[in-house]
Scaffold this motif. Sequence first.
Motif, PDB file in Angstrom:
ATOM      1  N   CYS A 215      67.532  81.524  58.550  1.00 57.44           N
ATOM      2  CA  CYS A 215      66.561  80.725  58.106  1.00 57.44           C
ATOM      3  C   CYS A 215      65.152  81.177  57.838  1.00 57.44           C
ATOM      4  O   CYS A 215      64.435  81.155  56.778  1.00 57.44           O
ATOM      5  CB  CYS A 215      66.313  79.477  58.801  1.00 57.44           C
ATOM      6  SG  CYS A 215      67.613  78.359  59.032  1.00 57.44           S
ATOM      7  N   TRP A 216      64.794  82.239  58.695  1.00 52.43           N
ATOM      8  CA  TRP A 216      63.574  82.772  58.625  1.00 52.43           C
ATOM      9  C   TRP A 216      63.594  84.215  57.827  1.00 52.43           C
ATOM     10  O   TRP A 216      62.453  84.404  57.168  1.00 52.43           O
ATOM     11  CB  TRP A 216      63.024  83.174  60.026  1.00 52.43           C
ATOM     12  CG  TRP A 216      62.814  82.140  61.036  1.00 52.43           C
ATOM     13  CD1 TRP A 216      63.072  80.566  60.763  1.00 52.43           C
ATOM     14  CD2 TRP A 216      62.290  82.010  62.322  1.00 52.43           C
ATOM     15  NE1 TRP A 216      62.694  80.123  61.592  1.00 52.43           N
ATOM     16  CE2 TRP A 216      62.247  80.771  62.814  1.00 52.43           C
ATOM     17  CE3 TRP A 216      61.951  83.139  63.100  1.00 52.43           C
ATOM     18  CZ2 TRP A 216      62.003  80.603  64.211  1.00 52.43           C
ATOM     19  CZ3 TRP A 216      61.645  82.864  64.374  1.00 52.43           C
ATOM     20  CH2 TRP A 216      61.369  81.507  64.995  1.00 52.43           C
TER      21      TRP A 216
ATOM     22  N   LEU B 202      60.681  84.866  67.457  1.00 51.54           N
ATOM     23  CA  LEU B 202      62.172  84.638  67.459  1.00 51.54           C
ATOM     24  C   LEU B 202      62.817  85.263  68.781  1.00 51.54           C
ATOM     25  O   LEU B 202      63.562  84.617  69.485  1.00 51.54           O
ATOM     26  CB  LEU B 202      62.941  85.584  66.401  1.00 51.54           C
ATOM     27  CG  LEU B 202      64.410  85.558  66.118  1.00 51.54           C
ATOM     28  CD1 LEU B 202      64.967  85.462  64.827  1.00 51.54           C
ATOM     29  CD2 LEU B 202      65.000  86.599  66.961  1.00 51.54           C
ATOM     30  N   VAL B 203      62.399  86.563  69.293  1.00 48.61           N
ATOM     31  CA  VAL B 203      62.908  86.856  70.659  1.00 48.61           C
ATOM     32  C   VAL B 203      62.461  85.837  71.580  1.00 48.61           C
ATOM     33  O   VAL B 203      63.194  85.693  72.709  1.00 48.61           O
ATOM     34  CB  VAL B 203      62.339  88.426  70.801  1.00 48.61           C
ATOM     35  CG1 VAL B 203      62.549  88.886  72.131  1.00 48.61           C
ATOM     36  CG2 VAL B 203      62.691  89.394  69.599  1.00 48.61           C
TER      37      VAL B 203
ATOM     38  N   VAL C 184      70.382  82.519  67.560  1.00 41.59           N
ATOM     39  CA  VAL C 184      69.583  83.619  66.661  1.00 41.59           C
ATOM     40  C   VAL C 184      70.076  84.076  65.611  1.00 41.59           C
ATOM     41  O   VAL C 184      69.194  84.221  64.414  1.00 41.59           O
ATOM     42  CB  VAL C 184      69.735  84.998  67.762  1.00 41.59           C
ATOM     43  CG1 VAL C 184      69.087  86.134  67.102  1.00 41.59           C
ATOM     44  CG2 VAL C 184      68.899  84.882  69.122  1.00 41.59           C
TER      45      VAL C 184
ATOM     46  N   LEU D 269      56.518  86.629  63.788  1.00 37.21           N
ATOM     47  CA  LEU D 269      57.706  85.750  63.647  1.00 37.21           C
ATOM     48  C   LEU D 269      58.952  86.540  64.450  1.00 37.21           C
ATOM     49  O   LEU D 269      59.675  85.910  64.925  1.00 37.21           O
ATOM     50  CB  LEU D 269      57.846  85.708  62.310  1.00 37.21           C
ATOM     51  CG  LEU D 269      56.997  84.791  61.375  1.00 37.21           C
ATOM     52  CD1 LEU D 269      57.542  84.676  59.896  1.00 37.21           C
ATOM     53  CD2 LEU D 269      57.017  83.282  62.237  1.00 37.21           C
ATOM     54  N   ILE D 270      58.920  87.934  64.337  1.00 35.68           N
ATOM     55  CA  ILE D 270      60.138  88.466  65.137  1.00 35.68           C
ATOM     56  C   ILE D 270      60.031  88.351  66.543  1.00 35.68           C
ATOM     57  O   ILE D 270      60.692  88.123  67.153  1.00 35.68           O
ATOM     58  CB  ILE D 270      59.934  90.059  64.639  1.00 35.68           C
ATOM     59  CG1 ILE D 270      60.489  90.130  63.020  1.00 35.68           C
ATOM     60  CG2 ILE D 270      60.968  90.776  65.341  1.00 35.68           C
ATOM     61  CD1 ILE D 270      60.159  91.392  62.587  1.00 35.68           C
TER      62      ILE D 270
ATOM     63  N   MET E 213      61.719  82.850  71.558  1.00 37.29           N
ATOM     64  CA  MET E 213      62.511  81.570  71.519  1.00 37.29           C
ATOM     65  C   MET E 213      63.899  81.852  71.996  1.00 37.29           C
ATOM     66  O   MET E 213      64.569  80.983  72.864  1.00 37.29           O
ATOM     67  CB  MET E 213      62.640  81.029  70.157  1.00 37.29           C
ATOM     68  CG  MET E 213      61.120  80.607  69.705  1.00 37.29           C
ATOM     69  SD  MET E 213      61.233  79.137  68.556  1.00 37.29           S
ATOM     70  CE  MET E 213      62.208  77.998  68.942  1.00 37.29           C
ATOM     71  N   ALA E 214      64.675  82.913  71.654  1.00 34.50           N
ATOM     72  CA  ALA E 214      65.821  83.204  72.272  1.00 34.50           C
ATOM     73  C   ALA E 214      65.985  83.318  73.783  1.00 34.50           C
ATOM     74  O   ALA E 214      67.005  83.099  74.162  1.00 34.50           O
ATOM     75  CB  ALA E 214      66.443  84.430  71.188  1.00 34.50           C
TER      76      ALA E 214
ATOM     77  N   TRP F 103      71.262  81.895  63.343  1.00 30.09           N
ATOM     78  CA  TRP F 103      70.636  80.728  62.481  1.00 30.09           C
ATOM     79  C   TRP F 103      69.074  80.965  62.235  1.00 30.09           C
ATOM     80  O   TRP F 103      68.637  80.783  61.147  1.00 30.09           O
ATOM     81  CB  TRP F 103      70.644  79.517  63.185  1.00 30.09           C
ATOM     82  CG  TRP F 103      70.160  78.274  62.553  1.00 30.09           C
ATOM     83  CD1 TRP F 103      69.147  77.636  63.085  1.00 30.09           C
ATOM     84  CD2 TRP F 103      70.684  77.644  61.303  1.00 30.09           C
ATOM     85  NE1 TRP F 103      69.076  76.484  62.104  1.00 30.09           N
ATOM     86  CE2 TRP F 103      69.716  76.700  60.897  1.00 30.09           C
ATOM     87  CE3 TRP F 103      71.508  78.187  60.407  1.00 30.09           C
ATOM     88  CZ2 TRP F 103      69.796  75.850  59.859  1.00 30.09           C
ATOM     89  CZ3 TRP F 103      71.777  77.214  59.255  1.00 30.09           C
ATOM     90  CH2 TRP F 103      70.871  76.411  58.821  1.00 30.09           C
ATOM     91  N   TYR F 104      68.303  81.448  63.385  1.00 31.03           N
ATOM     92  CA  TYR F 104      66.811  81.921  63.135  1.00 31.03           C
ATOM     93  C   TYR F 104      66.757  83.081  61.886  1.00 31.03           C
ATOM     94  O   TYR F 104      66.078  82.998  61.129  1.00 31.03           O
ATOM     95  CB  TYR F 104      66.316  82.378  64.153  1.00 31.03           C
ATOM     96  CG  TYR F 104      65.842  81.311  65.232  1.00 31.03           C
ATOM     97  CD1 TYR F 104      65.993  79.777  65.000  1.00 31.03           C
ATOM     98  CD2 TYR F 104      65.820  81.578  66.554  1.00 31.03           C
ATOM     99  CE1 TYR F 104      65.686  78.814  66.055  1.00 31.03           C
ATOM    100  CE2 TYR F 104      65.488  80.494  67.723  1.00 31.03           C
ATOM    101  CZ  TYR F 104      65.468  79.105  67.261  1.00 31.03           C
ATOM    102  OH  TYR F 104      65.054  78.290  68.024  1.00 31.03           O
ATOM    103  N   VAL F 105      67.590  83.870  62.066  1.00 32.45           N
ATOM    104  CA  VAL F 105      67.683  85.125  61.258  1.00 32.45           C
ATOM    105  C   VAL F 105      67.945  84.720  59.858  1.00 32.45           C
ATOM    106  O   VAL F 105      67.173  85.027  58.638  1.00 32.45           O
ATOM    107  CB  VAL F 105      68.492  86.321  61.707  1.00 32.45           C
ATOM    108  CG1 VAL F 105      68.743  87.432  60.486  1.00 32.45           C
ATOM    109  CG2 VAL F 105      68.030  86.787  63.051  1.00 32.45           C
TER     110      VAL F 105
END
Length: 165
Positions: A151-152, A117-118, A145, A113-114, A120-121, A147-149
């Motif tokens: 939410c996730w 995130l990278v 980013v 997931l981390i 996608m960013a 927002w992702y942090v």
Amino acid sequence: MVTDMDDGRAGRRGRDETPEERADRMWVELLQEVRVAQMGVQILFGFLLTVVFTSKYDDLTATDRTIYIVTVIVGAAATGALIGPVSLHRLVSGRRIKPQAVEWASRLTLVGLILLLVTMASSLLLILRVATHDDYVPWIVAGIVVWYVVCWFLLPLWTRRRYTE
């Protein structure tokens, strides 16, 4: 703090499960979660692999090509981490180590997931740089980013802390 894998029963809310039953349930839940993330990372990674074969790739600046290469590498790593739990399960199945397998699969999923995130960013950064050439692009990506942090990671951790203490 008592985690899902702890065997202690005193003062616990929730299910009355043996460690094996808990591991079985957690394994099924983990695989369902991983399926969602796997689908996303595989589609994104597949798209990323095609970019280098388009005519637009030749027009990318050196910085944009570097962002692309880093994005592909991180996307490949995310794919590996998010597919890892399936391979782990297959190779340790029947060995009576499901609680440990669930723990490792959970760690792989978090790493995946981390990395997702990278990926996608950096994908968003590349796309917006190519599409707009504007100086505000890093700010938009930083906002996404965050927002992702939230939410996730932050919301789930806040929920876990608030309702398990």
